[in-house]
Design a protein around this motif. Structure first.
Motif, PDB file in Angstrom:
ATOM      1  N   HIS A 166       0.813  -1.219   0.000  1.00  0.00           N
ATOM      2  CA  HIS A 166       0.000   0.000   0.000  1.00  0.00           C
ATOM      3  C   HIS A 166       0.848   1.272   0.000  1.00  0.00           C
ATOM      4  CE1 HIS A 166      -3.772  -2.067   0.265  1.00  0.00           C
ATOM      5  NE2 HIS A 166      -3.368  -2.749   1.329  1.00  0.00           N
ATOM      6  N   LEU A 167       2.018   1.217   0.591  1.00  0.00           N
ATOM      7  CA  LEU A 167       2.861   2.399   0.671  1.00  0.00           C
ATOM      8  C   LEU A 167       3.508   2.723  -0.672  1.00  0.00           C
ATOM      9  CD1 LEU A 167       3.800   4.442   2.817  1.00  0.00           C
ATOM     10  CD2 LEU A 167       5.792   3.003   3.185  1.00  0.00           C
ATOM     11  N   PHE A 168       3.973   1.692  -1.388  1.00  0.00           N
ATOM     12  CA  PHE A 168       4.683   1.917  -2.651  1.00  0.00           C
ATOM     13  C   PHE A 168       3.847   1.553  -3.872  1.00  0.00           C
ATOM     14  CE2 PHE A 168       8.188   1.037   0.420  1.00  0.00           C
ATOM     15  CZ  PHE A 168       8.721   2.309   0.427  1.00  0.00           C
ATOM     16  N   HIS A 169       2.594   1.146  -3.670  1.00  0.00           N
ATOM     17  CA  HIS A 169       1.687   0.788  -4.768  1.00  0.00           C
ATOM     18  C   HIS A 169       2.323  -0.247  -5.698  1.00  0.00           C
ATOM     19  CE1 HIS A 169      -0.935   3.954  -3.431  1.00  0.00           C
ATOM     20  NE2 HIS A 169       0.055   4.824  -3.516  1.00  0.00           N
ATOM     21  N   THR A 170       2.793  -1.312  -5.138  1.00  0.00           N
ATOM     22  CA  THR A 170       3.412  -2.383  -5.921  1.00  0.00           C
ATOM     23  C   THR A 170       2.426  -3.527  -6.098  1.00  0.00           C
ATOM     24  OG1 THR A 170       4.289  -3.449  -3.937  1.00  0.00           O
ATOM     25  CG2 THR A 170       5.712  -1.856  -5.027  1.00  0.00           C
ATOM     26  N   SER A 171       2.801  -4.438  -6.979  1.00  0.00           N
ATOM     27  CA  SER A 171       1.979  -5.643  -7.157  1.00  0.00           C
ATOM     28  C   SER A 171       2.237  -6.598  -5.988  1.00  0.00           C
ATOM     29  CB  SER A 171       2.327  -6.321  -8.485  1.00  0.00           C
ATOM     30  OG  SER A 171       3.660  -6.804  -8.437  1.00  0.00           O
ATOM     31  N   ARG A 172       1.451  -7.645  -5.974  1.00  0.00           N
ATOM     32  CA  ARG A 172       1.607  -8.629  -4.894  1.00  0.00           C
ATOM     33  C   ARG A 172       2.983  -9.289  -4.960  1.00  0.00           C
ATOM     34  NH1 ARG A 172      -1.496 -11.769  -1.360  1.00  0.00           N
ATOM     35  NH2 ARG A 172      -0.789 -13.926  -1.216  1.00  0.00           N
TER      36      ARG A 172
ATOM     37  N   ILE B 253       8.651  -9.835  -2.845  1.00  0.00           N
ATOM     38  CA  ILE B 253      10.108  -9.792  -3.011  1.00  0.00           C
ATOM     39  C   ILE B 253      10.721  -8.789  -2.041  1.00  0.00           C
ATOM     40  CG2 ILE B 253      11.951  -9.130  -4.613  1.00  0.00           C
ATOM     41  CD1 ILE B 253      10.274 -10.364  -6.849  1.00  0.00           C
ATOM     42  N   VAL B 254      10.119  -7.593  -1.944  1.00  0.00           N
ATOM     43  CA  VAL B 254      10.623  -6.582  -1.018  1.00  0.00           C
ATOM     44  C   VAL B 254      10.523  -7.092   0.421  1.00  0.00           C
ATOM     45  CG1 VAL B 254      10.210  -4.254  -0.113  1.00  0.00           C
ATOM     46  CG2 VAL B 254      10.150  -4.660  -2.567  1.00  0.00           C
ATOM     47  N   THR B 255       9.422  -7.752   0.753  1.00  0.00           N
ATOM     48  CA  THR B 255       9.247  -8.314   2.096  1.00  0.00           C
ATOM     49  C   THR B 255      10.319  -9.358   2.389  1.00  0.00           C
ATOM     50  OG1 THR B 255       6.871  -7.955   1.982  1.00  0.00           O
ATOM     51  CG2 THR B 255       7.646  -9.530   3.602  1.00  0.00           C
ATOM     52  N   PHE B 256      10.635 -10.187   1.399  1.00  0.00           N
ATOM     53  CA  PHE B 256      11.679 -11.194   1.592  1.00  0.00           C
ATOM     54  C   PHE B 256      13.015 -10.539   1.940  1.00  0.00           C
ATOM     55  CE2 PHE B 256      15.260 -13.416  -0.407  1.00  0.00           C
ATOM     56  CZ  PHE B 256      15.267 -14.566   0.376  1.00  0.00           C
ATOM     57  N   TYR B 257      13.387  -9.507   1.209  1.00  0.00           N
ATOM     58  CA  TYR B 257      14.667  -8.858   1.477  1.00  0.00           C
ATOM     59  C   TYR B 257      14.660  -8.091   2.799  1.00  0.00           C
ATOM     60  CZ  TYR B 257      16.508 -10.338  -2.956  1.00  0.00           C
ATOM     61  OH  TYR B 257      16.962 -11.107  -3.981  1.00  0.00           O
ATOM     62  N   ILE B 258      13.527  -7.540   3.174  1.00  0.00           N
ATOM     63  CA  ILE B 258      13.433  -6.884   4.490  1.00  0.00           C
ATOM     64  C   ILE B 258      13.603  -7.907   5.600  1.00  0.00           C
ATOM     65  CG2 ILE B 258      11.841  -5.729   6.078  1.00  0.00           C
ATOM     66  CD1 ILE B 258      10.742  -4.186   3.687  1.00  0.00           C
ATOM     67  N   LEU B 259      12.940  -9.058   5.452  1.00  0.00           N
ATOM     68  CA  LEU B 259      13.076 -10.114   6.468  1.00  0.00           C
ATOM     69  C   LEU B 259      14.491 -10.688   6.484  1.00  0.00           C
ATOM     70  CD1 LEU B 259       9.655 -11.922   6.073  1.00  0.00           C
ATOM     71  CD2 LEU B 259      10.388 -10.428   7.923  1.00  0.00           C
ATOM     72  N   LEU B 260      15.128 -10.772   5.326  1.00  0.00           N
ATOM     73  CA  LEU B 260      16.514 -11.231   5.264  1.00  0.00           C
ATOM     74  C   LEU B 260      17.438 -10.260   5.995  1.00  0.00           C
ATOM     75  CD1 LEU B 260      17.913 -13.667   3.924  1.00  0.00           C
ATOM     76  CD2 LEU B 260      18.474 -12.149   2.027  1.00  0.00           C
TER      77      LEU B 260
END
Length: 141
Positions: free
Chosen positions: A56-62, A67-74
């Motif tokens: 919702h913040l960056f208006h990206t696709s699912r 992918i961004v969530t994966f790298y943040i969690l990494l």
């Protein structure tokens, strides 16, 4: 009182786990399963929160937000591992110091107690301990 006799409680629990090992193993496995379930649910909740926030913040696709969530969690996992790598040596040193101190204190207390006993009380104590060990070995076998 618990803090004062914590080392004795640990020794009693170890002795109990040796006598009733099947019950203790079952209890520990059930407890670990419950803890891992709670950790898994918390992790999924945290991951979903990050994913929806990024989406919702960056208006990206699912897929992009996953992918961004994966790298943040990494990144978070890497930072936690670095913190743990730095903290483990000091925690280990503190554990060793506490164990040695507890051993020395209890050894001194038991030695003073043994020296204060009369010969008759020493025989009673040894026969009681021998009887308890014999009876507990009957339950194990």
């Amino acid at each position: 009182m618990i803090k004062q006799h914590f080392d004795l409680i640990i020794v009693a629990l170890v002795a109990l786990s040796l006598v009733m090992y099947d019950w203790v193993i079952d209890l520990i496995l059930n407890l670990l399963h419950f803890i891992f379930e709670i950790i898994h649910i918390a992790y999924e909740w945290f991951e979903l929160g990050i994913e929806h926030t990024v989406e919702h913040l960056f208006h990206t696709s699912r897929h992009g937000s996953q992918i961004v969530t994966f790298y943040i969690l990494l990144l978070i996992a890497g930072l936690l591992m670095r913190w743990l790598w730095r903290m483990l040596p000091s925690l280990y040193q503190r554990f060793k110091r506490y164990t040695r101190l507890a051993w020395a204190c209890r050894k001194t207390e038991f030695k003073a107690y043994w020296l204060s006993l009369t010969l008759f009380n020493k025989v009673k104590l040894l026969s009681t301990v021998t009887g308890i060990v014999f009876l507990s070995s009957l339950f194990v076998m």
